[in-house]
Design a protein around this motif. Structure first.
Motif, PDB file in Angstrom:
ATOM      1  N   PRO A   1       0.826  -1.219   0.000  1.00 37.02           N
ATOM      2  CA  PRO A   1       0.000   0.000   0.000  1.00 37.02           C
ATOM      3  C   PRO A   1       0.853   1.259   0.000  1.00 37.02           C
ATOM      4  N   MET A   2       0.468   2.211  -0.813  1.00 33.48           N
ATOM      5  CA  MET A   2       1.163   3.492  -0.839  1.00 33.48           C
ATOM      6  C   MET A   2       0.680   4.410   0.282  1.00 33.48           C
ATOM      7  N   ARG A   3      -0.498   4.108   0.816  1.00 29.82           N
ATOM      8  CA  ARG A   3      -1.043   4.899   1.914  1.00 29.82           C
ATOM      9  C   ARG A   3      -1.766   3.972   2.883  1.00 29.82           C
ATOM     10  N   LEU A   4      -1.598   4.235   4.167  1.00 26.09           N
ATOM     11  CA  LEU A   4      -2.260   3.453   5.200  1.00 26.09           C
ATOM     12  C   LEU A   4      -3.526   4.164   5.656  1.00 26.09           C
ATOM     13  N   PHE A   5      -4.514   3.386   6.038  1.00 29.84           N
ATOM     14  CA  PHE A   5      -5.766   3.948   6.523  1.00 29.84           C
ATOM     15  C   PHE A   5      -6.026   3.436   7.931  1.00 29.84           C
ATOM     16  N   SER A   6      -6.544   4.305   8.768  1.00 28.14           N
ATOM     17  CA  SER A   6      -6.815   3.925  10.154  1.00 28.14           C
ATOM     18  C   SER A   6      -7.940   2.898  10.198  1.00 28.14           C
ATOM     19  N   HIS A   7      -7.872   2.036  11.190  1.00 35.48           N
ATOM     20  CA  HIS A   7      -8.881   0.989  11.347  1.00 35.48           C
ATOM     21  C   HIS A   7      -9.538   1.147  12.707  1.00 35.48           C
ATOM     22  N   GLN A   8     -10.829   1.420  12.686  1.00 36.03           N
ATOM     23  CA  GLN A   8     -11.594   1.638  13.912  1.00 36.03           C
ATOM     24  C   GLN A   8     -10.916   2.719  14.756  1.00 36.03           C
ATOM     25  N   ASP A   9     -10.502   2.385  15.974  1.00 37.51           N
ATOM     26  CA  ASP A   9      -9.922   3.406  16.845  1.00 37.51           C
ATOM     27  C   ASP A   9      -8.395   3.315  16.903  1.00 37.51           C
ATOM     28  N   ILE A  10      -7.785   2.579  15.956  1.00 37.55           N
ATOM     29  CA  ILE A  10      -6.328   2.449  15.929  1.00 37.55           C
ATOM     30  C   ILE A  10      -5.750   3.585  15.086  1.00 37.55           C
ATOM     31  N   ALA A  11      -4.981   4.450  15.725  1.00 34.00           N
ATOM     32  CA  ALA A  11      -4.410   5.601  15.026  1.00 34.00           C
ATOM     33  C   ALA A  11      -3.172   5.199  14.238  1.00 34.00           C
ATOM     34  N   ILE A  12      -2.935   5.887  13.148  1.00 36.35           N
ATOM     35  CA  ILE A  12      -1.742   5.644  12.346  1.00 36.35           C
ATOM     36  C   ILE A  12      -0.568   6.385  12.984  1.00 36.35           C
ATOM     37  N   PRO A  13       0.529   5.701  13.268  1.00 33.00           N
ATOM     38  CA  PRO A  13       1.676   6.382  13.893  1.00 33.00           C
ATOM     39  C   PRO A  13       2.330   7.368  12.934  1.00 33.00           C
ATOM     40  N   ASP A  14       3.036   8.335  13.494  1.00 27.36           N
ATOM     41  CA  ASP A  14       3.730   9.313  12.655  1.00 27.36           C
ATOM     42  C   ASP A  14       4.779   8.645  11.777  1.00 27.36           C
ATOM     43  N   ARG A  15       5.420   7.621  12.314  1.00 28.65           N
ATOM     44  CA  ARG A  15       6.419   6.876  11.541  1.00 28.65           C
ATOM     45  C   ARG A  15       6.244   5.390  11.822  1.00 28.65           C
ATOM     46  N   LEU A  16       6.229   4.616  10.765  1.00 28.21           N
ATOM     47  CA  LEU A  16       6.059   3.169  10.894  1.00 28.21           C
ATOM     48  C   LEU A  16       7.041   2.473   9.963  1.00 28.21           C
ATOM     49  N   GLU A  17       7.811   1.541  10.520  1.00 30.45           N
ATOM     50  CA  GLU A  17       8.747   0.746   9.729  1.00 30.45           C
ATOM     51  C   GLU A  17       8.235  -0.690   9.684  1.00 30.45           C
ATOM     52  N   VAL A  18       7.996  -1.178   8.484  1.00 27.47           N
ATOM     53  CA  VAL A  18       7.453  -2.523   8.281  1.00 27.47           C
ATOM     54  C   VAL A  18       8.503  -3.378   7.588  1.00 27.47           C
ATOM     55  N   ARG A  19       8.724  -4.573   8.112  1.00 30.80           N
ATOM     56  CA  ARG A  19       9.714  -5.466   7.519  1.00 30.80           C
ATOM     57  C   ARG A  19       9.052  -6.760   7.069  1.00 30.80           C
ATOM     58  N   GLY A  20       9.426  -7.203   5.899  1.00 27.12           N
ATOM     59  CA  GLY A  20       8.832  -8.413   5.351  1.00 27.12           C
ATOM     60  C   GLY A  20       9.676  -8.980   4.229  1.00 27.12           C
ATOM     61  N   GLU A  21       9.064  -9.863   3.451  1.00 27.73           N
ATOM     62  CA  GLU A  21       9.771 -10.579   2.395  1.00 27.73           C
ATOM     63  C   GLU A  21       9.084 -10.335   1.057  1.00 27.73           C
ATOM     64  N   VAL A  22       9.850  -9.956   0.057  1.00 29.07           N
ATOM     65  CA  VAL A  22       9.333  -9.807  -1.304  1.00 29.07           C
ATOM     66  C   VAL A  22       9.655 -11.087  -2.067  1.00 29.07           C
ATOM     67  N   TYR A  23       8.645 -11.695  -2.663  1.00 27.53           N
ATOM     68  CA  TYR A  23       8.869 -12.941  -3.394  1.00 27.53           C
ATOM     69  C   TYR A  23       7.892 -13.041  -4.553  1.00 27.53           C
ATOM     70  N   MET A  24       8.161 -13.957  -5.449  1.00 28.52           N
ATOM     71  CA  MET A  24       7.287 -14.206  -6.595  1.00 28.52           C
ATOM     72  C   MET A  24       6.688 -15.598  -6.445  1.00 28.52           C
ATOM     73  N   GLY A  25       5.373 -15.671  -6.417  1.00 23.95           N
ATOM     74  CA  GLY A  25       4.702 -16.949  -6.255  1.00 23.95           C
ATOM     75  C   GLY A  25       4.673 -17.769  -7.533  1.00 23.95           C
ATOM     76  N   LYS A  26       4.277 -19.028  -7.403  1.00 23.03           N
ATOM     77  CA  LYS A  26       4.244 -19.924  -8.566  1.00 23.03           C
ATOM     78  C   LYS A  26       3.268 -19.446  -9.634  1.00 23.03           C
ATOM     79  N   GLN A  27       2.189 -18.804  -9.198  1.00 16.42           N
ATOM     80  CA  GLN A  27       1.170 -18.384 -10.153  1.00 16.42           C
ATOM     81  C   GLN A  27       1.720 -17.390 -11.172  1.00 16.42           C
ATOM     82  N   GLU A  28       2.697 -16.568 -10.744  1.00 16.88           N
ATOM     83  CA  GLU A  28       3.281 -15.586 -11.661  1.00 16.88           C
ATOM     84  C   GLU A  28       4.074 -16.236 -12.786  1.00 16.88           C
ATOM     85  N   PHE A  29       4.452 -17.503 -12.617  1.00 14.80           N
ATOM     86  CA  PHE A  29       5.225 -18.193 -13.647  1.00 14.80           C
ATOM     87  C   PHE A  29       4.327 -18.905 -14.655  1.00 14.80           C
ATOM     88  N   ARG A  30       3.031 -18.957 -14.368  1.00 16.34           N
ATOM     89  CA  ARG A  30       2.120 -19.708 -15.241  1.00 16.34           C
ATOM     90  C   ARG A  30       1.601 -18.832 -16.371  1.00 16.34           C
TER      91      ARG A  30
END
Length: 210
Positions: free
Chosen positions: A181-210
């Motif tokens: 997501p290029m922009r985050l949206f608040s959910h219910q009463d959870i506020a969006i922090p001023d700064r958020l660092e998210v860590r994860g894994e970028v990968y290509m699934g099998k479906q992309e090869f079909r």
């Protein structure tokens, strides 16, 4: 450059001939095996990260790292700053701008024995100060570890893990991935922090090869 066959063959032959274990070998034996392991691991790191042409499986590489870690744990005076165990990944490549991490971006540890899993569980319970612990287990996705930075809900930058302290700025590449997501949206009463660092894994699934 080391020859894969020669280096790996020498390491395995010596390991098989003396059946050395870290709890019975002396310091000189440990130092010799540690040097061989470091040389082999650095060779495979170069093949994987720089040439993008690995010649061993991830499992085999993990076992080499695991053996080196065990030896260095038993002989801590042999640990050097240049050891493969003292860094996480590859140095940033020159064609990308560098991007420092505000908090070191570490990697996952491996467990090959049941006792190692139990030791991990004990550490978790001790750290959380509770015996009521549940786990969610899922397959490990093998891709590219990245960090996404959001400020006031907007995606502003993304980088690779690099050496754990400084990565490569791949913001423009990450913007092409529609699941980020290029922009985050608040959910219910959870506020969006001023700064958020998210860590994860970028990968290509099998479906992309079909």
């Amino acid at each position: 450059m080391f020859g894969t066959y020669t280096l790996r063959g020498r390491f395995r032959q010596e390991k098989h001939s003396d059946h050395a274990r870290e709890d019975t070998m002396d310091r000189s034996e440990a130092e010799k095996e540690i040097q061989q392991l470091r040389a082999e691991i650095e060779y495979h790191n170069h093949r994987y990260y720089v040439l993008d042409d690995p010649v061993v499986s991830d499992t085999e590489f993990d076992r080499l790292m695991h053996r080196l870690t065990e030896l260095e744990r038993s002989f801590p005076d042999l640990i050097t700053p240049a050891s493969p165990t003292q860094r996480v990944g590859a140095q940033p490549l020159g064609q990308f701008a560098t991007a420092p991490h505000t908090i070191p971006m570490l990697s996952l540890a491996n467990a090959f024995k049941e006792e190692e899993v139990r030791e991990f569980d004990s550490r978790v319970r001790k750290l959380l100060d509770t015996s009521d612990v549940d786990y969610v287990i899922e397959p490990k996705i093998d891709g590219l570890a990245v960090e996404l930075v959001y400020e006031k809900g907007e995606f502003i930058s993304g980088s690779t893990r690099g050496d754990g302290y400084t990565g490569e700025d791949i913001t423009q590449n990450l913007r092409t991935i529609h699941t980020i997501p290029m922009r985050l949206f608040s959910h219910q009463d959870i506020a969006i922090p001023d700064r958020l660092e998210v860590r994860g894994e970028v990968y290509m699934g099998k479906q992309e090869f079909r």
